[in-house]
Design an enzyme around this catalytic site. Structure first.
Site, PDB file in Angstrom:
ATOM      1  CG  ASP A  96      -0.131  -0.279   2.508  1.00 43.85           C
ATOM      2  OD1 ASP A  96       1.102  -0.117   2.494  1.00 43.85           O
ATOM      3  OD2 ASP A  96      -0.747  -0.650   3.523  1.00 43.85           O
ATOM      4  CD  GLU A 118       1.152  -6.694   3.357  1.00 44.68           C
ATOM      5  OE1 GLU A 118       2.122  -7.358   3.780  1.00 44.68           O
ATOM      6  OE2 GLU A 118       1.053  -5.476   3.499  1.00 44.68           O
ATOM      7  CD  GLU A 132       0.554   4.391   4.622  1.00 47.60           C
ATOM      8  OE1 GLU A 132      -0.346   5.047   5.205  1.00 47.60           O
ATOM      9  OE2 GLU A 132       1.757   4.703   4.688  1.00 47.60           O
ATOM     10  CG  HIS A 205       7.251   4.249   9.907  1.00 50.95           C
ATOM     11  ND1 HIS A 205       6.414   4.542   8.856  1.00 50.95           N
ATOM     12  CD2 HIS A 205       7.106   2.934  10.138  1.00 50.95           C
ATOM     13  CE1 HIS A 205       5.800   3.425   8.484  1.00 50.95           C
ATOM     14  NE2 HIS A 205       6.187   2.439   9.241  1.00 50.95           N
ATOM     15  NE  ARG A 207       4.163   9.962   3.985  1.00 48.60           N
ATOM     16  CZ  ARG A 207       4.818  10.849   3.260  1.00 48.60           C
ATOM     17  NH1 ARG A 207       4.413  12.089   3.201  1.00 48.60           N
ATOM     18  NH2 ARG A 207       5.878  10.504   2.569  1.00 48.60           N
ATOM     19  CG  HIS A 237      11.369   5.648   9.138  1.00 50.13           C
ATOM     20  ND1 HIS A 237      11.437   6.625   8.178  1.00 50.13           N
ATOM     21  CD2 HIS A 237      10.688   4.626   8.571  1.00 50.13           C
ATOM     22  CE1 HIS A 237      10.821   6.210   7.086  1.00 50.13           C
ATOM     23  NE2 HIS A 237      10.353   4.984   7.296  1.00 50.13           N
TER      24      HIS A 237
HETATM   25  C1  UD1 Z   1       6.747   4.949   3.300  1.00 49.15           C
HETATM   26  C2  UD1 Z   1       5.345   4.520   2.879  1.00 49.15           C
HETATM   27  C3  UD1 Z   1       4.651   3.810   4.036  1.00 49.15           C
HETATM   28  C4  UD1 Z   1       5.509   2.692   4.606  1.00 49.15           C
HETATM   29  C5  UD1 Z   1       6.883   3.238   4.964  1.00 49.15           C
HETATM   30  C6  UD1 Z   1       7.788   2.124   5.415  1.00 49.15           C
HETATM   31  C7  UD1 Z   1       4.104   5.950   1.312  1.00 49.15           C
HETATM   32  C8  UD1 Z   1       3.302   7.168   1.130  1.00 49.15           C
HETATM   33  N1  UD1 Z   1       4.563   5.693   2.551  1.00 49.15           N
HETATM   34  O1  UD1 Z   1       6.589   5.947   4.313  1.00 49.15           O
HETATM   35  O2  UD1 Z   1       3.432   3.258   3.574  1.00 49.15           O
HETATM   36  O3  UD1 Z   1       4.887   2.187   5.762  1.00 49.15           O
HETATM   37  O4  UD1 Z   1       7.469   3.843   3.799  1.00 49.15           O
HETATM   38  O5  UD1 Z   1       8.917   2.622   6.068  1.00 49.15           O
HETATM   39  O6  UD1 Z   1       4.331   5.232   0.372  1.00 49.15           O
HETATM   40  N2  UD1 Z   1      14.142   8.772   3.844  1.00 49.15           N
HETATM   41  C9  UD1 Z   1      15.509   8.751   3.689  1.00 49.15           C
HETATM   42  N3  UD1 Z   1      16.100   7.552   3.365  1.00 49.15           N
HETATM   43  C10 UD1 Z   1      15.400   6.410   3.202  1.00 49.15           C
HETATM   44  C11 UD1 Z   1      13.995   6.443   3.365  1.00 49.15           C
HETATM   45  C12 UD1 Z   1      13.377   7.635   3.673  1.00 49.15           C
HETATM   46  O7  UD1 Z   1      16.193   9.754   3.829  1.00 49.15           O
HETATM   47  O8  UD1 Z   1      15.987   5.360   2.923  1.00 49.15           O
HETATM   48  C13 UD1 Z   1      13.489  10.061   4.188  1.00 49.15           C
HETATM   49  C14 UD1 Z   1      13.400  11.030   2.998  1.00 49.15           C
HETATM   50  O9  UD1 Z   1      13.599  12.336   3.480  1.00 49.15           O
HETATM   51  C15 UD1 Z   1      11.949  10.851   2.547  1.00 49.15           C
HETATM   52  C16 UD1 Z   1      11.250  10.614   3.884  1.00 49.15           C
HETATM   53  O10 UD1 Z   1      12.155   9.805   4.621  1.00 49.15           O
HETATM   54  O11 UD1 Z   1      11.479  11.979   1.882  1.00 49.15           O
HETATM   55  C17 UD1 Z   1       9.904   9.951   3.794  1.00 49.15           C
HETATM   56  O12 UD1 Z   1       9.945   8.794   2.970  1.00 49.15           O
HETATM   57  P1  UD1 Z   1       8.596   8.294   2.244  1.00 49.15           P
HETATM   58  O13 UD1 Z   1       8.893   7.038   1.488  1.00 49.15           O
HETATM   59  O14 UD1 Z   1       7.978   9.404   1.499  1.00 49.15           O
HETATM   60  O15 UD1 Z   1       7.615   8.004   3.435  1.00 49.15           O
HETATM   61  P2  UD1 Z   1       7.718   6.997   4.653  1.00 49.15           P
HETATM   62  O16 UD1 Z   1       7.202   7.734   5.836  1.00 49.15           O
HETATM   63  O17 UD1 Z   1       9.041   6.365   4.699  1.00 49.15           O
HETATM   64  N1  UDP Z   2      12.891  -3.533   9.843  1.00 53.79           N
HETATM   65  C1  UDP Z   2      14.269  -3.616   9.525  1.00 53.79           C
HETATM   66  N2  UDP Z   2      15.137  -2.797  10.181  1.00 53.79           N
HETATM   67  C2  UDP Z   2      14.745  -1.904  11.124  1.00 53.79           C
HETATM   68  C3  UDP Z   2      13.350  -1.816  11.429  1.00 53.79           C
HETATM   69  C4  UDP Z   2      12.461  -2.639  10.760  1.00 53.79           C
HETATM   70  O1  UDP Z   2      14.658  -4.412   8.677  1.00 53.79           O
HETATM   71  O2  UDP Z   2      15.595  -1.205  11.690  1.00 53.79           O
HETATM   72  C5  UDP Z   2      11.949  -4.390   9.100  1.00 53.79           C
HETATM   73  C6  UDP Z   2      10.910  -5.125   9.918  1.00 53.79           C
HETATM   74  O3  UDP Z   2      11.373  -6.406  10.304  1.00 53.79           O
HETATM   75  C7  UDP Z   2       9.730  -5.225   8.961  1.00 53.79           C
HETATM   76  C8  UDP Z   2       9.862  -3.987   8.103  1.00 53.79           C
HETATM   77  O4  UDP Z   2      11.193  -3.502   8.283  1.00 53.79           O
HETATM   78  O5  UDP Z   2       9.872  -6.348   8.103  1.00 53.79           O
HETATM   79  C9  UDP Z   2       8.856  -2.936   8.510  1.00 53.79           C
HETATM   80  O6  UDP Z   2       9.138  -1.744   7.852  1.00 53.79           O
HETATM   81  P1  UDP Z   2       8.446  -0.368   8.231  1.00 53.79           P
HETATM   82  O7  UDP Z   2       8.072  -0.389   9.668  1.00 53.79           O
HETATM   83  O8  UDP Z   2       9.371   0.706   7.740  1.00 53.79           O
HETATM   84  O9  UDP Z   2       7.174  -0.351   7.291  1.00 53.79           O
HETATM   85  P2  UDP Z   2       5.661  -0.870   7.412  1.00 53.79           P
HETATM   86  O10 UDP Z   2       5.690  -2.335   7.635  1.00 53.79           O
HETATM   87  O11 UDP Z   2       5.006  -0.108   8.521  1.00 53.79           O
HETATM   88  O12 UDP Z   2       5.082  -0.486   6.093  1.00 53.79           O
END
Ligand code: UD1
Ligand code: UDP
Length: 366
Positions: A96, A118, A132, A205, A207, A237
């Site tokens: 999602d 999923e 999501e 993490h 939003r 995160h």
């Molecule tokens: C995203 C997904 C969320 C998922 C989550 C898992 C969307 C809208 N959100 O949220 O569904 O649960 O990932 O973690 O698709 N950033 C970095 N490095 C990284 C990753 C992120 O710097 O490797 C920072 C960047 O500034 C980026 C911000 O995190 O702009 C947010 O990342 P984004 O993928 O937009 O949203 P998440 O909150 O990570």
């Molecule tokens: N995870 C990881 N390293 C971390 C924290 C989480 O590999 O430091 C793994 C965790 O086991 C799970 C996934 O990341 O499989 C969850 O990711 P996240 O919480 O970012 O996203 P969500 O599941 O909420 O979309």
């Protein structure tokens, strides 16, 4: 030879797509191509390295603090070009995220069949989680094949009028990955530091919690740690908005270990050894419920109700209640025992085999 294009962009998608990639890549009748949007960068790259996944296309989209409009627009245009070149017979998306939604929309516009891994998770609240819930419902509306991780998810799809023939109950591939990583002889610098002491594993993490709600959860965990003497491990995160709050609320406490995101193997093994978990993560709920690890879900709702029948409890996002629930788990042995129930509602680790089998035998008739 049938062409399958797997598209993903974030850490959890990579972790859960990996078992399917493993199943399909050695099948000589399948030409598997992998496209990543790199909506996440470091957090995605860590998983790609750990599991030796080598994408054919990398759109390299991540920017700091990216907006949903920019992200979905860039992903849609970028993925259309990938699909024009790869000409897949089917596009595989997971879950999602903005990447999954954009990939499904690009495929839908191009008339390419879509398989959704999923599928069928719902809260039925359009902004919870945001965005999501909207993405997952939209992807269901566009998809041809729906791989439901649980019986409840399959029933939700049937209730919504999705044709039964397209719904396959497979289990969740998160469990497939978990079964590859957890080892009884696992050691790391964190386990050396904590020794045999009890510890709480924290991930946060979402939003929709950023701001005061997230502050309140951090404060509850910190107060409970200081009150009880419990250690806390929080792999932060990468979202800078999350890190700012975490550093402000947690960094001055000697009980709390703040780390960079952990490798999947490190995280899964810490999860397996932790005393309890506080999380708002979707994937962590599935993993904790499978392992029977007492877990407080820092949200008002969950799309994974099966976890609540095992080791997970909805704790909301109020400081007082989360503090109270952590203290209860630490002091009330009976409550802790009741919260240590594991479940195989998310599968037993063979979801990817089932998904590959549906694609190869039923869809491609190979
Ligand atoms: C995203 C997904 C969320 C998922 C989550 C898992 C969307 C809208 N959100 O949220 O569904 O649960 O990932 O973690 O698709 N950033 C970095 N490095 C990284 C990753 C992120 O710097 O490797 C920072 C960047 O500034 C980026 C911000 O995190 O702009 C947010 O990342 P984004 O993928 O937009 O949203 P998440 O909150 O990570
Ligand atoms: N995870 C990881 N390293 C971390 C924290 C989480 O590999 O430091 C793994 C965790 O086991 C799970 C996934 O990341 O499989 C969850 O990711 P996240 O919480 O970012 O996203 P969500 O599941 O909420 O979309």
């Amino acid at each position: 030879m049938r062409r399958v294009l797997a598209v993903f962009g974030t850490r959890p998608e990579a972790i859960k797509m990996y078992p399917i990639i493993k199943e399909l890549k050695d099948n000589r009748q399948i030409n598997l191509r992998i496209a990543v949007t790199a909506q996440h960068r470091e957090m995605l790259d860590g998983v790609l390295r750990e599991f030796s996944i080598d994408p054919d296309y990398d759109l390299s989209l991540m920017t700091e603090g990216q907006s949903l409009c920019d992200l979905t627009a860039k992903a849609l245009i970028g993925l259309r070009a990938v699909m024009d070149e790869a000409l897949p017979d089917i596009v595989l998306v997971h879950g999602d995220t903005a990447t999954a939604f954009s990939a499904a929309l690009a495929a839908f516009y191009s008339g390419i069949p879509i398989a959704h891994v999923e599928a069928g998770l719902r809260t039925y609240r359009s902004r919870d989680p945001f965005p999501e819930e909207f993405y997952r419902r939209s992807i269901s509306a566009m998809s041809d094949l729906h791989f439901a991780p649980t019986a409840g998810a399959a029933e939700a799809l049937i209730r919504e009028g999705i044709p039964r023939a397209g719904i396959h109950l497979t289990g969740n591939t998160a469990i497939d990955t978990l079964r590859l990583t957890v080892r009884s002889d696992y050691r790391s610098s964190i386990t050396e530091r904590i020794g045999d002491s009890p510890f709480l594993l924290l991930t946060l993490h979402r939003r929709e919690s950023i701001g005061e709600p997230m502050r309140a959860v951090f404060r509850a965990v910190r107060r409970a740690a200081e009150h009880s003497g419990l250690s806390v491990v929080y792999p932060m995160h990468k979202n800078p908005a999350v890190r700012r709050i975490a550093e402000c609320e947690l960094s001055s406490s000697g009980r709390i270990i703040l780390t960079e995101p952990l490798s999947v193997t490190d995280f899964h093994n810490l999860l397996a050894r932790s005393t309890l978990v506080v999380t708002d993560s979707g994937g962590v709920q599935e993993e904790a419920a499978f392992l029977g690890k007492p877990t407080l879900v820092a949200r008002h709702t969950t799309e994974r109700p099966e976890a609540l029948s095992a080791s997970c409890r909805l704790a909301g996002i109020g400081e007082k209640e989360i503090y109270r629930m952590i203290c209860t788990l630490l002091t009330d042995k009976e409550e802790y025992r009741r919260a240590s129930v594991s479940t195989d509602a998310f599968g037993r680790g063979d979801a990817a085999v089932k998904i590959a089998d549906v694609l190869v035998r039923q869809i491609f008739k190979l």
